[in-house]
Design a protein around this motif. Structure first.
Motif, PDB file in Angstrom:
ATOM      1  N   ALA A   7      16.113 -24.686   6.962  1.00  0.00           N
ATOM      2  CA  ALA A   7      17.282 -24.714   7.841  1.00  0.00           C
ATOM      3  C   ALA A   7      18.543 -25.075   7.044  1.00  0.00           C
ATOM      4  O   ALA A   7      19.631 -24.549   7.319  1.00  0.00           O
ATOM      5  CB  ALA A   7      17.058 -25.719   8.970  1.00  0.00           C
ATOM      6  N   HIS A   8      18.390 -25.942   6.055  1.00  0.00           N
ATOM      7  CA  HIS A   8      19.517 -26.340   5.214  1.00  0.00           C
ATOM      8  C   HIS A   8      19.994 -25.161   4.367  1.00  0.00           C
ATOM      9  O   HIS A   8      21.214 -24.952   4.205  1.00  0.00           O
ATOM     10  CB  HIS A   8      19.089 -27.512   4.325  1.00  0.00           C
ATOM     11  N   MET A   9      19.060 -24.367   3.835  1.00  0.00           N
ATOM     12  CA  MET A   9      19.443 -23.189   3.057  1.00  0.00           C
ATOM     13  C   MET A   9      20.200 -22.182   3.917  1.00  0.00           C
ATOM     14  O   MET A   9      21.182 -21.578   3.476  1.00  0.00           O
ATOM     15  CB  MET A   9      18.200 -22.534   2.447  1.00  0.00           C
ATOM     16  N   ILE A  10      19.726 -22.004   5.143  1.00  0.00           N
ATOM     17  CA  ILE A  10      20.416 -21.088   6.063  1.00  0.00           C
ATOM     18  C   ILE A  10      21.816 -21.608   6.350  1.00  0.00           C
ATOM     19  O   ILE A  10      22.798 -20.841   6.378  1.00  0.00           O
ATOM     20  CB  ILE A  10      19.602 -20.929   7.354  1.00  0.00           C
ATOM     21  N   ARG A  11      21.931 -22.903   6.558  1.00  0.00           N
ATOM     22  CA  ARG A  11      23.234 -23.537   6.819  1.00  0.00           C
ATOM     23  C   ARG A  11      24.199 -23.295   5.661  1.00  0.00           C
ATOM     24  O   ARG A  11      25.411 -23.129   5.870  1.00  0.00           O
ATOM     25  CB  ARG A  11      23.016 -25.026   7.033  1.00  0.00           C
ATOM     26  N   LYS A  12      23.684 -23.256   4.439  1.00  0.00           N
ATOM     27  CA  LYS A  12      24.513 -23.007   3.262  1.00  0.00           C
ATOM     28  C   LYS A  12      24.844 -21.525   3.076  1.00  0.00           C
ATOM     29  O   LYS A  12      25.648 -21.177   2.200  1.00  0.00           O
ATOM     30  CB  LYS A  12      23.789 -23.495   1.998  1.00  0.00           C
ATOM     31  N   GLY A  13      24.218 -20.657   3.846  1.00  0.00           N
ATOM     32  CA  GLY A  13      24.450 -19.221   3.713  1.00  0.00           C
ATOM     33  C   GLY A  13      23.665 -18.566   2.603  1.00  0.00           C
ATOM     34  O   GLY A  13      24.032 -17.488   2.126  1.00  0.00           O
ATOM     35  N   GLN A  14      22.538 -19.174   2.199  1.00  0.00           N
ATOM     36  CA  GLN A  14      21.786 -18.645   1.069  1.00  0.00           C
ATOM     37  C   GLN A  14      20.990 -17.384   1.387  1.00  0.00           C
ATOM     38  O   GLN A  14      20.528 -16.694   0.475  1.00  0.00           O
ATOM     39  CB  GLN A  14      20.836 -19.712   0.521  1.00  0.00           C
ATOM     40  N   LEU A  15      20.813 -17.062   2.659  1.00  0.00           N
ATOM     41  CA  LEU A  15      20.083 -15.839   3.011  1.00  0.00           C
ATOM     42  C   LEU A  15      21.019 -14.655   3.173  1.00  0.00           C
ATOM     43  O   LEU A  15      20.574 -13.529   3.401  1.00  0.00           O
ATOM     44  CB  LEU A  15      19.268 -16.053   4.288  1.00  0.00           C
ATOM     45  N   SER A  16      22.324 -14.909   3.091  1.00  0.00           N
ATOM     46  CA  SER A  16      23.350 -13.860   3.063  1.00  0.00           C
ATOM     47  C   SER A  16      23.298 -12.927   4.259  1.00  0.00           C
ATOM     48  O   SER A  16      23.576 -11.740   4.139  1.00  0.00           O
ATOM     49  CB  SER A  16      23.225 -13.044   1.759  1.00  0.00           C
ATOM     50  N   GLN A  17      22.934 -13.463   5.426  1.00  0.00           N
ATOM     51  CA  GLN A  17      22.945 -12.655   6.647  1.00  0.00           C
ATOM     52  C   GLN A  17      24.199 -13.010   7.443  1.00  0.00           C
ATOM     53  O   GLN A  17      24.159 -13.739   8.428  1.00  0.00           O
ATOM     54  CB  GLN A  17      21.682 -12.900   7.465  1.00  0.00           C
ATOM     55  N   ILE A  18      25.309 -12.489   6.986  1.00  0.00           N
ATOM     56  CA  ILE A  18      26.618 -12.833   7.544  1.00  0.00           C
ATOM     57  C   ILE A  18      26.718 -12.374   8.997  1.00  0.00           C
ATOM     58  O   ILE A  18      26.375 -11.244   9.330  1.00  0.00           O
ATOM     59  CB  ILE A  18      27.747 -12.206   6.702  1.00  0.00           C
ATOM     60  N   GLY A  19      27.195 -13.278   9.853  1.00  0.00           N
ATOM     61  CA  GLY A  19      27.416 -12.933  11.241  1.00  0.00           C
ATOM     62  C   GLY A  19      26.208 -13.090  12.137  1.00  0.00           C
ATOM     63  O   GLY A  19      26.316 -12.946  13.353  1.00  0.00           O
ATOM     64  N   ILE A  20      25.053 -13.379  11.560  1.00  0.00           N
ATOM     65  CA  ILE A  20      23.834 -13.566  12.346  1.00  0.00           C
ATOM     66  C   ILE A  20      23.649 -15.051  12.613  1.00  0.00           C
ATOM     67  O   ILE A  20      23.706 -15.858  11.681  1.00  0.00           O
ATOM     68  CB  ILE A  20      22.609 -12.995  11.608  1.00  0.00           C
ATOM     69  N   PRO A  21      23.445 -15.461  13.864  1.00  0.00           N
ATOM     70  CA  PRO A  21      23.262 -16.889  14.158  1.00  0.00           C
ATOM     71  C   PRO A  21      22.135 -17.493  13.325  1.00  0.00           C
ATOM     72  O   PRO A  21      21.149 -16.820  13.002  1.00  0.00           O
ATOM     73  CB  PRO A  21      22.907 -16.888  15.652  1.00  0.00           C
ATOM     74  N   ALA A  22      22.293 -18.762  12.980  1.00  0.00           N
ATOM     75  CA  ALA A  22      21.343 -19.425  12.096  1.00  0.00           C
ATOM     76  C   ALA A  22      19.913 -19.374  12.634  1.00  0.00           C
ATOM     77  O   ALA A  22      18.965 -19.120  11.889  1.00  0.00           O
ATOM     78  CB  ALA A  22      21.772 -20.867  11.855  1.00  0.00           C
ATOM     79  N   TYR A  23      19.749 -19.607  13.940  1.00  0.00           N
ATOM     80  CA  TYR A  23      18.390 -19.622  14.468  1.00  0.00           C
ATOM     81  C   TYR A  23      17.753 -18.238  14.408  1.00  0.00           C
ATOM     82  O   TYR A  23      16.546 -18.103  14.242  1.00  0.00           O
ATOM     83  CB  TYR A  23      18.366 -20.193  15.889  1.00  0.00           C
ATOM     84  N   ARG A  24      18.582 -17.171  14.495  1.00  0.00           N
ATOM     85  CA  ARG A  24      18.071 -15.813  14.367  1.00  0.00           C
ATOM     86  C   ARG A  24      17.642 -15.525  12.928  1.00  0.00           C
ATOM     87  O   ARG A  24      16.662 -14.823  12.672  1.00  0.00           O
ATOM     88  CB  ARG A  24      19.119 -14.803  14.813  1.00  0.00           C
ATOM     89  N   GLN A  25      18.393 -16.072  11.960  1.00  0.00           N
ATOM     90  CA  GLN A  25      17.993 -15.921  10.557  1.00  0.00           C
ATOM     91  C   GLN A  25      16.664 -16.608  10.313  1.00  0.00           C
ATOM     92  O   GLN A  25      15.787 -16.077   9.623  1.00  0.00           O
ATOM     93  CB  GLN A  25      19.063 -16.519   9.650  1.00  0.00           C
ATOM     94  N   PHE A  26      16.503 -17.801  10.885  1.00  0.00           N
ATOM     95  CA  PHE A  26      15.253 -18.542  10.747  1.00  0.00           C
ATOM     96  C   PHE A  26      14.101 -17.737  11.345  1.00  0.00           C
ATOM     97  O   PHE A  26      13.041 -17.583  10.719  1.00  0.00           O
ATOM     98  CB  PHE A  26      15.386 -19.891  11.461  1.00  0.00           C
ATOM     99  N   MET A  27      14.291 -17.197  12.534  1.00  0.00           N
ATOM    100  CA  MET A  27      13.251 -16.444  13.209  1.00  0.00           C
ATOM    101  C   MET A  27      12.904 -15.160  12.468  1.00  0.00           C
ATOM    102  O   MET A  27      11.755 -14.732  12.426  1.00  0.00           O
ATOM    103  CB  MET A  27      13.680 -16.146  14.638  1.00  0.00           C
ATOM    104  N   SER A  28      13.903 -14.544  11.816  1.00  0.00           N
ATOM    105  CA  SER A  28      13.664 -13.287  11.105  1.00  0.00           C
ATOM    106  C   SER A  28      12.729 -13.474   9.921  1.00  0.00           C
ATOM    107  O   SER A  28      12.086 -12.520   9.464  1.00  0.00           O
ATOM    108  CB  SER A  28      14.977 -12.679  10.646  1.00  0.00           C
ATOM    109  N   LEU A  29      12.652 -14.689   9.389  1.00  0.00           N
ATOM    110  CA  LEU A  29      11.768 -14.964   8.252  1.00  0.00           C
ATOM    111  C   LEU A  29      10.298 -14.837   8.610  1.00  0.00           C
ATOM    112  O   LEU A  29       9.447 -14.693   7.726  1.00  0.00           O
ATOM    113  CB  LEU A  29      12.053 -16.360   7.697  1.00  0.00           C
ATOM    114  N   ALA A  30       9.992 -14.903   9.912  1.00  0.00           N
ATOM    115  CA  ALA A  30       8.600 -14.764  10.348  1.00  0.00           C
ATOM    116  C   ALA A  30       8.161 -13.303  10.370  1.00  0.00           C
ATOM    117  O   ALA A  30       6.985 -13.010  10.570  1.00  0.00           O
ATOM    118  CB  ALA A  30       8.420 -15.387  11.729  1.00  0.00           C
ATOM    119  N   GLY A  31       9.119 -12.369  10.192  1.00  0.00           N
ATOM    120  CA  GLY A  31       8.776 -10.956  10.171  1.00  0.00           C
ATOM    121  C   GLY A  31       8.758 -10.323  11.549  1.00  0.00           C
ATOM    122  O   GLY A  31       8.889 -10.987  12.563  1.00  0.00           O
TER     123      GLY A  31
END
Length: 227
Positions: free
Chosen positions: A203-227
């Motif tokens: 969650a901290h990495m997502i908060r820092k923008g390390q997944l580079s998914q600009i404009g996507i809410p943080a919780y959606r980025q987290f959920m996308s990691l599950a495939g």
């Protein structure tokens, strides 16, 4: 891709609950109440099982998806309480503040430090330099890595800098992790601490923008990691 076929709840509900816990540090009982208000009836013990089961898998996916780190690292360790005893969370970030890697260890010694650096290099490649504090065990861990590099014929070794003020950034970065773990008042088991911290770090990495998914809410980025 994480398999949810044996779960008795929708995938999105599970992942939302896990994300909410590792991002905001609420208690399981508070999270149970929050979900109930949204129509999801699940007890706190099930929430705990979800965090322990799914957080490590999501963290592994995050490590593979995060942007490439810079080759100048800052490394330090901090304390986490498990079963009333202090254990050690090894962490490294790059010069821009991006998370490199993390590892929970029951001991703070040369062996643990060497294991952490090997894991970090395996996951991220070789750094040019690593800034550490005056810890002898961390210096020994890096020296062990340089010995291994020399033995395999690598010309360029890792530059080791022990400069405290240069390491302030990683010490500041610990604060986000401690902010979430301190209210938890310690973990009951080492494996549950490992799993929960993996989720918190993700969650901290997502908060820092390390997944580079600009404009996507943080919780959606987290959920996308599950495939």
């Amino acid at each position: 891709m994480i398999n949810f076929r044996d779960a008795h709840y929708p995938k999105d509900a599970i992942l939302y609950a896990v994300y909410f816990y590792v991002r905001y540090g609420v208690s399981y009982r508070d999270l149970e109440e929050i979900l109930e208000e949204r129509g999801v009836h699940v007890d706190h013990s099930t929430l705990n099982r979800w965090v322990i089961r799914y957080s490590p898998m999501i963290a592994e996916a995050a490590k593979k998806s995060k942007r490439t780190a810079a080759d100048s690292w800052r490394m330090d360790d901090t304390y986490i309480k498990v079963k009333g005893q202090w254990v050690y969370l090894y962490r490294a970030i790059d010069k821009y503040g991006d998370t490199i890697d993390f590892m929970l260890s029951e001991r703070r010694d040369e062996e643990a430090s060497t294991r952490f650096f090997k894991q970090s290099i395996d996951n991220n490649g070789l750094p040019n330099r690593v800034v550490i504090d005056k810890s002898g065990s961390n210096e020994a861990g890096l020296l062990n890595m340089n010995i291994l590099l020399f033995l395999v014929g690598w010309i360029y070794l890792i530059e080791i800098l022990q400069v405290k003020y240069l390491n302030n950034r990683v010490e500041q970065d610990h604060r986000f992790i401690k902010k979430l773990t301190n209210p938890m008042l310690g973990f009951k088991a080492f494996h549950s601490a490992q799993a929960t911290l993996a989720g918190i770090e993700t969650a901290h990495m997502i908060r820092k923008g390390q997944l580079s998914q600009i404009g996507i809410p943080a919780y959606r980025q987290f959920m996308s990691l599950a495939g």
